[in-house]
Write an enzyme that holds these catalytic residues in place. Structure first.
Site: not given
Length: 338
Positions: A50, A104
């Site tokens: 992110y 992830h």
């Protein structure tokens, strides 16, 4: 309060998803993150992927690390890359340990001896005290089911909202039976669900920790209000949910963006669901000259299939794009009312 399986992490059933703070200034992000903590949130989830989200979270909570839970993620494909990601994450978050470290958006259940070294690297980080608990995230339900059965991970993060199927809901039950924590992502289904009270009422029925993506103070206030208001699944909430499920049944794009990049520059995660967004959000912005230009790029689709290979939901993206394009043009021409 929710306890994530056997981890001992106990936190209010409203947590902060820090993906959206990458889109705002550092000052605004820090202000929102601190307000979330002061309002009662104690669990904050971010990821190496992110962009600067980790850095903003680190600035926000410097000096009060022991009062919150920090979770991050790595999309590494090797043990060496995982170690590098973890070192960067710890630096960004200004801490020497993570309460939860997650693999992830995985395409498979990573196991000891599978040749990647990822699971072994997680255990190594845990042994060194850099990570207290290990988890995993995926959008693929068959992979999620395999993860639970493996017994290797302490938490599972998976899309979960009141649009979820019975098979999705069964994952929650399986996690509970296995002593795994269930972290619910995409609780607003990529922005298609707009009634926060109905979303909260749904979540309150299950032993899950929803992480809400927040980038505006008014959004935060909505979620914090549920600490004071006891939200339950009453007839009004059931009616809202039944209506939304009827309107959004079938294949639809959740807006996760994992289909990107498009070889011809189509903004797939928006153009493949623009019909729903026009009807479920203020339509003006979606009918702007900018979005007319973006939607027109759908005509450039060469059906290469790369986006479908990456879509975690197995959607027929070219078909969705065409349907949304045709509906959009009908709305612009006045053939279809909204």
């Amino acid at each position: 309060m929710i306890t994530l399986g056997k981890t001992g992490i106990t936190t209010p059933q409203n947590a902060f998803g820090a993906l959206p703070v990458q889109r705002i200034s550092t000052d605004s992000a820090v202000e929102i993150l601190r307000a979330a903590y002061e309002g009662g949130m104690t669990f904050f989830d971010t990821a190496r992927a992110y962009t600067d989200s980790e850095e903003k979270v680190g600035i926000a909570f410097e000096g009060i690390r022991d009062k919150i839970y920090l979770a991050s993620k790595t999309d590494s494909k090797s043990a060496e890359a995982l170690r590098e990601h973890l070192a960067t994450t710890l630096h960004n978050l200004k801490t020497d340990y993570l309460d939860l470290y997650q693999l992830h958006c995985v395409p498979q259940c990573y196991r000891p001896g599978d040749g990647t070294g990822l699971y072994e690297a997680l255990l190594e980080a845990k042994k060194e005290g850099k990570v207290r608990h290990i988890g995993i995230t995926t959008h693929k339900i068959d992979v999620a089911e395999e993860i639970i059965e493996s017994g290797l991970y302490e938490t599972l993060q998976f899309p979960f909202s009141y649009l979820s199927s019975e098979r999705d809901i069964e994952l929650v039950k399986k996690c509970e039976e296995a002593g795994m924590g269930f972290i619910a992502m995409k609780g607003l289904s990529g922005g298609l669900l707009t009634n926060s009270k109905a979303c909260m009422a749904f979540m309150s029925q299950y032993p899950v920790l929803p992480i809400w993506g927040i980038q505006r103070m008014e959004e935060l206030r909505e979620w914090l209000s549920f600490f004071d208001e006891d939200v339950t699944m009453d007839e009004e909430m059931k009616a809202v949910i039944e209506k939304d499920r009827a309107e959004l049944s079938g294949e639809f794009c959740r807006g996760c963006g994992y289909c990107a990049p498009c070889s011809v520059g189509i903004m797939i995660h928006q153009c493949a669901r623009i019909s729903q967004m026009i009807r479920r959000a203020p339509s003006g912005p979606w009918l702007s000259e900018r979005w007319q230009g973006e939607v027109s790029k759908v005509l450039n689709c060469i059906e290469c299939g790369e986006c479908m290979k990456r879509c975690p939901y197995g959607l027929n993206i070219p078909t969705l794009l065409r349907k949304n394009y045709e509906d959009y043009q009908n709305i612009l021409s006045g053939k279809t009312e909204i």
